[in-house]
Design a protein around this motif. Sequence first.
Motif: not given
Length: 501
Positions: A377-386, A388-394, A396-405
Motif C-alpha cells: 500500500p502507498h501509505e506504508i511505502l511513504n510513511k514518514p514515521g516508524s 508498525t509490526p504489521e506494516e513491517f510484515r507487509t 517483508q512480503m515484497h520479495p515473495v510478491w515480486g517472484l509471484e509477478l
Amino acid sequence: MTEAMQCYDSAIELATRDGERRVLAEALRRLAVVHHHRDQPALAVELCQKSYDTALAINDPVLAAEALNSLAGFDFESGQIEAARERFYRALELGGASAELRARTEQNLGILANMQGRLAEALAHYQRSLGAFESTGDERGCAIAYHNLGMVSADRELWDDADRYFARSLEMAEAIGDIHLQGLGLLNHAEVHIARQRFEQARANAERALAIFDRLGSRLDKADAYKVIGRVYRETGRNALAESRLRAAVDLAVSTGSILSEAEASRELALLYQNMGRNQEALRLLNTAHRLFGRLDARVDLVDVSTKAIKLEETYFAVVRNWGQSIESSDSYTYGHCERVADYGLAVARELGLDEEQQTTIRIGAYLHDLGKVRVPHEILNKPGSLTPEEFRTIQMHPVWGLELLATVEFPWDIKPIIRWHHERYDGTGYPDRLKGDEIPVNAQIICIVDVYDALTTTRSYRPALSHAAALLKIQESRSWWRPDVYQAFLRALGRASAAA
C-alpha cells in the motif's frame, strides 16, 4: 537436378574423351555446385578441387578462380568463414582480369564483412562490386549491388546515401522486371523511412512490398513486411493495428521455420507491449527471442547476427529498467534507486571477478529487485514515521510478491534468487526465508549490500540522506549481514568510485 547431373556427366565424359579441358574444368565445377545443393558436401568439394586442378594445368586463371570462388562459397555455408575469405581473395588474385568474376567475388567479400559487422569494409567491397558489374553491363548485378549498398549505408546510419542507393536499385529492378528484388528494395527502404520518421512513406513501401510477396507466394518475405507495417503502426500510436500486424509477422515466421524472422518480430512486439505497459508479456516475448538467437550461433548465412543479439539485449535492459522505474515513480524519494543499485552491483561484481553472464544477471536483477513493492500500500511505502509490526510484515512480503509477478516469465538469466533473497543476511536475520551463510547466492548478497548503501545515502520519507562516510560506518556496524568477500569487494568498489570522483 537429376537431368542437370546427367547433362554435366555427359559433358565431362565427352570433354575427357576429346581433350576439351576447359569444358572439363567448367563441367566439373558446375556438377560440384549441383551436388552441394543436394547436400553432398564431400563430393562437391572433390569435384570442385578437380576443376581447379584442371584449370591450373591448362594455365586458365579465370577458370581456376571460378573454382576457388565456388569452394569459398562451400566454406562459407559450412561455417568456415576465414577459409572462405582466404579463397575469395585468392580467386581475385587469379581471375581478377575477369570483370564478371571480380564483381561476384567482391560481392561475396562484402557479404562476409557485413555478416561480421565490418561495415566500412563491406561498403568498399560493394562499391568495387558495383564498378565491376557496370563495366560488364550486368544490370541485374548492378541492381543487387545498389541494394547491398543501401543496406550497409542504412546500417551505418548514412540515411541520404541509403535513400539514393535504394531508389536506384528499385529503378533498375523495375527496368529489368525483377519483381522479387523490387519487393526487397521497397521493404528495406521502408526501414530507412521509419528511421527518418517518414511513416506514411514507410507504410506505403511496405504495403507495396507485401503485395509483391503475396503474389510471389513468398511467406518469409511477407513476415518481414508485416513486421515493418507493425512498426509503423506502433510508432504512430495505433497499438491495436500494430499488435495485429506484428502477431501476423511472428506467425508467418514460425510457419516458415525462420528463426531470425521470428526472433526479430518477437522483439518488435515486445517493444509494443512495453509501450502499452504490458511488461510481463514483453519479457516473455524477449525471452523467446533470446532463446531463438541462441539457436542461431552456428548459422553462417545471416548478416551480423551478433549485432542483432546485442540489440536484443539492449531492448531487454530497456524493458526491465523502465519497469523498475515505473515502480519507483510513485515515490519521489526512491526514483532512480534501481539504476543506482545496478551500477553499484556491477562494480562489486567486477571486483569479485564475476563473468559477463553473472554481471548481466546482477544488472537485470537489480532493475527488478523491488518489483513486489507494487503490492505494498502507498501509505506504508511513504510513511514518514516508524512502521508498525504489521506494516513491517507487509513490507517483508515484497520479495515473495515480486517472484509471484514473474511466475510465468522464464528469464535467460537466473534473476529469481536475487528478487526473493536480496534481503537475506549472512547471519540469518534477514527475510523472507531466514537463509544463513552460503545458503544465500552471491548475486543476492551483492544486491543486498548495495541496496542498503543506496537506501542510506538517499533521502527517504522517514529520514534525511546520510553522507558517504556515515553510510559506510553504518554498513561496517552491520558487516555480519554479508559474506566477507562481498563486503570487501563492496569497499574496494566504493573506494575506486570515490577516487575517480
